[in-house]
Scaffold this active site. Sequence first.
Site, mmCIF file in Angstrom:
data_model
loop_
_atom_site.group_PDB
_atom_site.id
_atom_site.type_symbol
_atom_site.label_atom_id
_atom_site.label_comp_id
_atom_site.label_asym_id
_atom_site.label_seq_id
_atom_site.Cartn_x
_atom_site.Cartn_y
_atom_site.Cartn_z
ATOM 1 N N GLU A 161 42.286 -17.724 -10.290
ATOM 2 C CA GLU A 161 42.625 -18.977 -10.981
ATOM 3 C C GLU A 161 41.368 -19.717 -11.398
ATOM 4 O OE1 GLU A 161 44.496 -23.369 -9.981
ATOM 5 O OE2 GLU A 161 45.266 -21.658 -8.843
ATOM 6 N N CYS A 192 49.006 -28.235 -6.615
ATOM 7 C CA CYS A 192 50.441 -28.060 -6.830
ATOM 8 C C CYS A 192 51.221 -28.737 -5.697
ATOM 9 C CB CYS A 192 50.771 -26.565 -6.872
ATOM 10 S SG CYS A 192 52.534 -26.233 -7.017
#
Length: 290
Positions: free
Chosen positions: A129, A201
């Site tokens: 990521e 998140c």
Amino acid sequence: MNVVKADTLGYCMGVRRAVESAEVALKEYKDKKVYSLGPLIHNTVALEELTGKGLFILDEKDIDSLSNDSVVVIRAHGISPKVRDKLIEKKAVIIDATCPRVTVSQNRVAEYSEKGYSIILAGDKGHAEVEGIRGYARDSFYCVQNLDEAEVLIREGYISNPSEKKCLLLCQTTFSPVEFEKIASYLKAKIDFLEIINTICPATRQRQDALERLCMTVDGVVVVGGKKSANTIRLYQKASQLVENAVHIEKASEIPDSFRKLQTVGVTAGASTPDNVIEEVVKSLIFSYT
């Protein structure tokens, strides 16, 4: 034995979407080779199931040898624009399963980089990521893994003229909320023009909070998930701080015998852990006392 599951555990939205995308691709493109660019999911059991269905894993360095019209599934971690361009050049059928939250981070980095901001990303160096997001930065990009590295960034002068330089701080979606707050507080005091966007998140925070509640009622915690899964590793680290007995396993066969002697055992799992793996662990713990 009493086995208690955390009220939030297992697959997050992004990972479930990526796995489902791969399964759909395997059914729709039976006449083509279907790849995931890098391991689709940081879970050995889930990967074995997918490869058993015909999914191949493509290393980024091998894209040049990819045959035209191959099908490539982009995992939840996302990829850089440069890698996407290479896939397009190979005329690959791209199934983009990038997590929407990662896409937001990519877009933010592209937007702020275009405005001349230096980008600081709190995350794990080398993580897929992080590397994908790095590709959206035009020039100055720095990855810090903890407060110590943030201090080095300032002390060693990597951020020149912190009283004038515009910077954006954001983070890997699975980064530690506690560590991010430390980094953000420190850099805010050192950089005059610092914009901070918390891109962790909610699933990460939810699993951490659920683990805290769980640890208040159990004698030990079994953390289920891939050994390379960043959010699973952080769950285990937190569990180790909160209870005397904590273990990180990938499957039921790895449960230590010592845990079968505890009165109450809690079970939690990382965001890339399949439901069936979690249930096998729960059943194994219960079965040992029946």
